[in-house]
Design an enzyme around this catalytic site. Structure first.
Site, PDB file in Angstrom:
ATOM      1  N   HIS A   6      -2.700 -11.280  -3.020  1.00 28.95           N
ATOM      2  CA  HIS A   6      -3.475 -11.220  -4.261  1.00 28.95           C
ATOM      3  C   HIS A   6      -4.944 -11.320  -3.902  1.00 28.95           C
ATOM      4  O   HIS A   6      -5.297 -12.049  -2.983  1.00 28.95           O
ATOM      5  CB  HIS A   6      -3.087 -12.377  -5.189  1.00 28.95           C
ATOM      6  CG  HIS A   6      -3.489 -12.136  -6.596  1.00 28.95           C
ATOM      7  ND1 HIS A   6      -4.737 -12.444  -7.066  1.00 28.95           N
ATOM      8  CD2 HIS A   6      -2.807 -11.576  -7.616  1.00 28.95           C
ATOM      9  CE1 HIS A   6      -4.804 -12.093  -8.332  1.00 28.95           C
ATOM     10  NE2 HIS A   6      -3.656 -11.569  -8.693  1.00 28.95           N
ATOM     11  N   ASP A  11       4.558 -10.310  -9.530  1.00 36.39           N
ATOM     12  CA  ASP A  11       5.439  -9.141  -9.503  1.00 36.39           C
ATOM     13  C   ASP A  11       6.637  -9.324  -8.586  1.00 36.39           C
ATOM     14  O   ASP A  11       7.583  -8.548  -8.645  1.00 36.39           O
ATOM     15  CB  ASP A  11       4.642  -7.895  -9.081  1.00 36.39           C
ATOM     16  CG  ASP A  11       3.672  -7.497 -10.163  1.00 36.39           C
ATOM     17  OD1 ASP A  11       4.015  -7.668 -11.334  1.00 36.39           O
ATOM     18  OD2 ASP A  11       2.567  -7.040  -9.835  1.00 36.39           O
TER      19      ASP A  11
HETATM   20  N1  ACO Z   1       1.645  -6.642   2.717  1.00 35.95           N
HETATM   21  C1  ACO Z   1       1.100  -6.543   3.949  1.00 35.95           C
HETATM   22  N2  ACO Z   1      -0.198  -6.821   4.218  1.00 35.95           N
HETATM   23  C2  ACO Z   1      -0.974  -7.209   3.191  1.00 35.95           C
HETATM   24  C3  ACO Z   1      -0.459  -7.336   1.883  1.00 35.95           C
HETATM   25  C4  ACO Z   1       0.893  -7.039   1.672  1.00 35.95           C
HETATM   26  N3  ACO Z   1       1.430  -7.132   0.445  1.00 35.95           N
HETATM   27  N4  ACO Z   1      -1.473  -7.736   1.070  1.00 35.95           N
HETATM   28  C5  ACO Z   1      -2.569  -7.858   1.825  1.00 35.95           C
HETATM   29  N5  ACO Z   1      -2.277  -7.554   3.120  1.00 35.95           N
HETATM   30  C6  ACO Z   1      -3.179  -7.626   4.273  1.00 35.95           C
HETATM   31  C7  ACO Z   1      -4.279  -6.591   4.173  1.00 35.95           C
HETATM   32  O1  ACO Z   1      -3.866  -5.371   4.768  1.00 35.95           O
HETATM   33  C8  ACO Z   1      -5.382  -7.270   4.948  1.00 35.95           C
HETATM   34  O2  ACO Z   1      -5.063  -7.205   6.307  1.00 35.95           O
HETATM   35  P1  ACO Z   1      -6.283  -7.180   7.436  1.00 35.95           P
HETATM   36  O3  ACO Z   1      -7.124  -8.380   7.168  1.00 35.95           O
HETATM   37  O4  ACO Z   1      -5.563  -7.211   8.732  1.00 35.95           O
HETATM   38  O5  ACO Z   1      -6.998  -5.885   7.181  1.00 35.95           O
HETATM   39  C9  ACO Z   1      -5.231  -8.726   4.549  1.00 35.95           C
HETATM   40  O6  ACO Z   1      -3.856  -8.874   4.195  1.00 35.95           O
HETATM   41  C10 ACO Z   1      -6.103  -9.194   3.418  1.00 35.95           C
HETATM   42  O7  ACO Z   1      -5.889  -8.393   2.301  1.00 35.95           O
HETATM   43  P2  ACO Z   1      -6.757  -8.683   1.025  1.00 35.95           P
HETATM   44  O8  ACO Z   1      -8.173  -8.329   1.275  1.00 35.95           O
HETATM   45  O9  ACO Z   1      -6.472 -10.074   0.572  1.00 35.95           O
HETATM   46  O10 ACO Z   1      -6.105  -7.708  -0.012  1.00 35.95           O
HETATM   47  P3  ACO Z   1      -6.807  -7.111  -1.282  1.00 35.95           P
HETATM   48  O11 ACO Z   1      -7.475  -8.176  -2.039  1.00 35.95           O
HETATM   49  O12 ACO Z   1      -7.626  -5.933  -0.919  1.00 35.95           O
HETATM   50  O13 ACO Z   1      -5.546  -6.572  -2.071  1.00 35.95           O
HETATM   51  C11 ACO Z   1      -3.492  -6.626  -3.190  1.00 35.95           C
HETATM   52  C12 ACO Z   1      -4.796  -7.376  -2.930  1.00 35.95           C
HETATM   53  C13 ACO Z   1      -3.801  -5.211  -3.705  1.00 35.95           C
HETATM   54  C14 ACO Z   1      -2.739  -7.377  -4.282  1.00 35.95           C
HETATM   55  C15 ACO Z   1      -2.685  -6.591  -1.871  1.00 35.95           C
HETATM   56  O14 ACO Z   1      -2.337  -7.897  -1.499  1.00 35.95           O
HETATM   57  C16 ACO Z   1      -1.425  -5.737  -2.002  1.00 35.95           C
HETATM   58  O15 ACO Z   1      -1.509  -4.522  -1.830  1.00 35.95           O
HETATM   59  N6  ACO Z   1      -0.255  -6.351  -2.325  1.00 35.95           N
HETATM   60  C17 ACO Z   1       0.939  -5.577  -2.570  1.00 35.95           C
HETATM   61  C18 ACO Z   1       0.902  -4.972  -3.958  1.00 35.95           C
HETATM   62  C19 ACO Z   1       1.102  -5.992  -5.037  1.00 35.95           C
HETATM   63  O16 ACO Z   1       1.988  -6.829  -4.965  1.00 35.95           O
HETATM   64  N7  ACO Z   1       0.281  -5.879  -6.097  1.00 35.95           N
HETATM   65  C20 ACO Z   1       0.380  -6.765  -7.258  1.00 35.95           C
HETATM   66  C21 ACO Z   1      -0.795  -7.678  -7.292  1.00 35.95           C
HETATM   67  S1  ACO Z   1      -0.652  -8.812  -8.620  1.00 35.95           S
HETATM   68  C22 ACO Z   1      -0.973  -7.878  -9.961  1.00 35.95           C
HETATM   69  O17 ACO Z   1      -1.643  -6.907  -9.978  1.00 35.95           O
HETATM   70  C23 ACO Z   1      -0.314  -8.328 -11.166  1.00 35.95           C
END
Ligand code: ACO
Length: 427
Positions: A306, A363
């Site tokens: 998140h 989710d």
């Molecule tokens: N699976 C694998 N890796 C992940 C995931 C994941 N679900 N989420 C984040 N990461 C990784 C990123 O690739 C990044 O890696 P790095 O530092 O090596 O490049 C690191 O974790 C940090 O990511 P963030 O900057 O915290 O992610 P961001 O804030 O850009 O995105 C998001 C947040 C879109 C929710 C992301 O976590 C994601 O894609 N999750 C899966 C989709 C999801 O569940 N969405 C629902 C969100 S809740 C909602 O909208 C109700």
């Protein structure tokens, strides 16, 4: 003396005010930055940008705290209903008994759809995604209520919000019935909000749908947990669209479009597809987790991570606890819940997820709950939209009441410099 922040550029010091929120969050007010320095800030994805000051929802992502208008999500989940929470989110206070009664009567009166709009459902076609239908039908509401395109007082806002919150449920149910080739069920005046939705979805001409109180409560809970979540992608979209003084119906319709995406509300569909995939293929959950860790795979662990929460999403905790209860009530032994629990356990011990502070978000468990309530996969994000309407309306209201400027970010241009036009025969 009020705190300020100093910025030194080319040896020259500029001072900017610091704004402190009621929960102690601090922001450097850079509204005069470009005028004074010639510089802008660059913040791809807006991770460090406050786009507004808001009184609606407070999140502390490090501690896993979520509050609406000062009330904790745990308290609301335990004691409130969706409609009461909707009022709270939109108007700022829990409703008095008179306000509750008035709103409830309005929601009942507004539940029908104008008969002119019914042909739209035929036009969309049987396989139309319900999120597209929902977004389109909210704009159809704009066509039908020219008197509410300009909302100028509280009464108009109340009527507009009652229309949206009530009809969105009818639209969702009609979209589902159309996709199944089933006759529409009209709203029943004696049923409460969630009961009425389940009736419109599942009653048959030969058999009315009987709603177990725990199922009705679970749906209420699901909707309460989605009611608002401050400046996420869809809510910011509603604010951006609304900042152009676009009407309420069209602004929330834009919110639906943003929510549809798989990184946002659409993740609840992806999670269940992933769990079904594991179940069907017999692959191990670990394999999916390894794939999500591989940046080249193009996959993520949906339902994890998140932008704001770097701890448990409090909504996911509440949902996880209620899923099991609902499964027992409806007599379903869903293997997907076991797989989800296994995945959570593996991920929470994995250094990749620990280092990045990736925890289950709402989710991760919401799809399992919706499946247990009998909702089909393509309705999951629609359910999220129904829940999020109060938050979108509240943010739109707050935006127009604070007479904010049109939202218009800037950019750093990195394209070609000025060059002469190349004639067609010279390319
Ligand atoms: N699976 C694998 N890796 C992940 C995931 C994941 N679900 N989420 C984040 N990461 C990784 C990123 O690739 C990044 O890696 P790095 O530092 O090596 O490049 C690191 O974790 C940090 O990511 P963030 O900057 O915290 O992610 P961001 O804030 O850009 O995105 C998001 C947040 C879109 C929710 C992301 O976590 C994601 O894609 N999750 C899966 C989709 C999801 O569940 N969405 C629902 C969100 S809740 C909602 O909208 C109700």
């Amino acid at each position: 003396m009020a705190e300020t922040a100093k910025l030194v550029i080319d040896g020259k010091t500029f001072e900017f005010p610091v704004i402190v929120g009621t929960e102690g969050e601090k922001a450097i007010d850079i509204r005069k930055l470009r005028d004074e320095t010639g510089y802008i800030t660059l913040d791809d994805g807006y991770g460090n940008t406050g786009s507004c000051q808001s009184k609606i929802t407070f999140i502390d992502g490090d501690k896993g705290i979520l509050r609406h208008r000062g009330y904790s999500i745990e308290d609301l989940a335990e004691h409130s209903t969706f409609i009461e929470t909707a009022w709270l989110v939109i108007h700022g206070e829990l409703p008095t008994p008179e306000q509750s009664k008035k709103f409830s009567v309005m929601l009942t009166e507004q539940a029908m759809l104008h008969t002119d709009t019914l042909h739209h459902f035929e036009g969309f076609g049987e396989h139309a995604p319900p999120m597209a239908i929902l977004s389109a039908m909210l704009n159809v509401m704009a066509c039908q209520h020219p008197e509410l395109l300009k909302i100028e007082n509280e009464d108009q806002l109340l009527l507009g919000s009652a229309k949206i919150i009530s009809k969105v449920r009818t639209i969702a149910a009609f979209a589902y019935r159309r996709s199944q080739g089933l006759p529409f069920n009209y709203p029943h005046p004696d049923y409460r909000y969630c009961h009425n939705f389940l009736h419109m979805m599942f009653s048959m001409p030969f058999k009315p749908y009987e709603v177990h109180p725990d199922v009705e409560r679970a749906l209420n809970l699901f909707l309460i947990l989605h009611a608002d979540h401050e400046q996420n992608c869809s809510t910011s979209t509603v604010r951006i669209v609304g900042s152009a003084r676009t009407n309420l119906f069209t602004s929330v319709s834009a919110g639906v479009c943003a929510l549809w995406g798989s990184l946002h509300g659409g993740a609840n569909v992806e999670v269940v597809q992933m769990l079904e995939d594991i179940h069907r293929t017999g692959k191990s959950p670990k394999e999916f987790i390894e794939r999500a860790k591989d940046k080249n795979s193009g996959h993520k662990l949906f339902g994890f991570g998140h932008r704001v929460y770097k701890n448990f999403d409090p909504r996911a905790k509440i949902l996880k606890n209620s899923v099991d209860k609902v499964l027992k009530v409806v007599g379903v032994n869903d293997r997907l819940l076991e797989i989800a629990l296994q995945m959570e356990e593996i991920a929470l011990k994995d250094p990749y997820f620990i280092e990045r502070k990736l925890y289950p978000n709402i989710d991760f468990y919401s799809g399992i709950l919706l499946r247990a309530l009998g909702l089909p996969l393509d309705m999951f994000t629609v359910m999220f939209s129904i829940g999020r309407m109060p938050g979108w309306i509240a943010n739109w209201k707050e935006l127009v009441e604070t007479a904010s400027r049109i939202n218009r970010p800037r950019q750093i241009y990195t394209g070609a410099n000025l060059r002469p036009y190349v004639a067609r025969d010279k390319r």
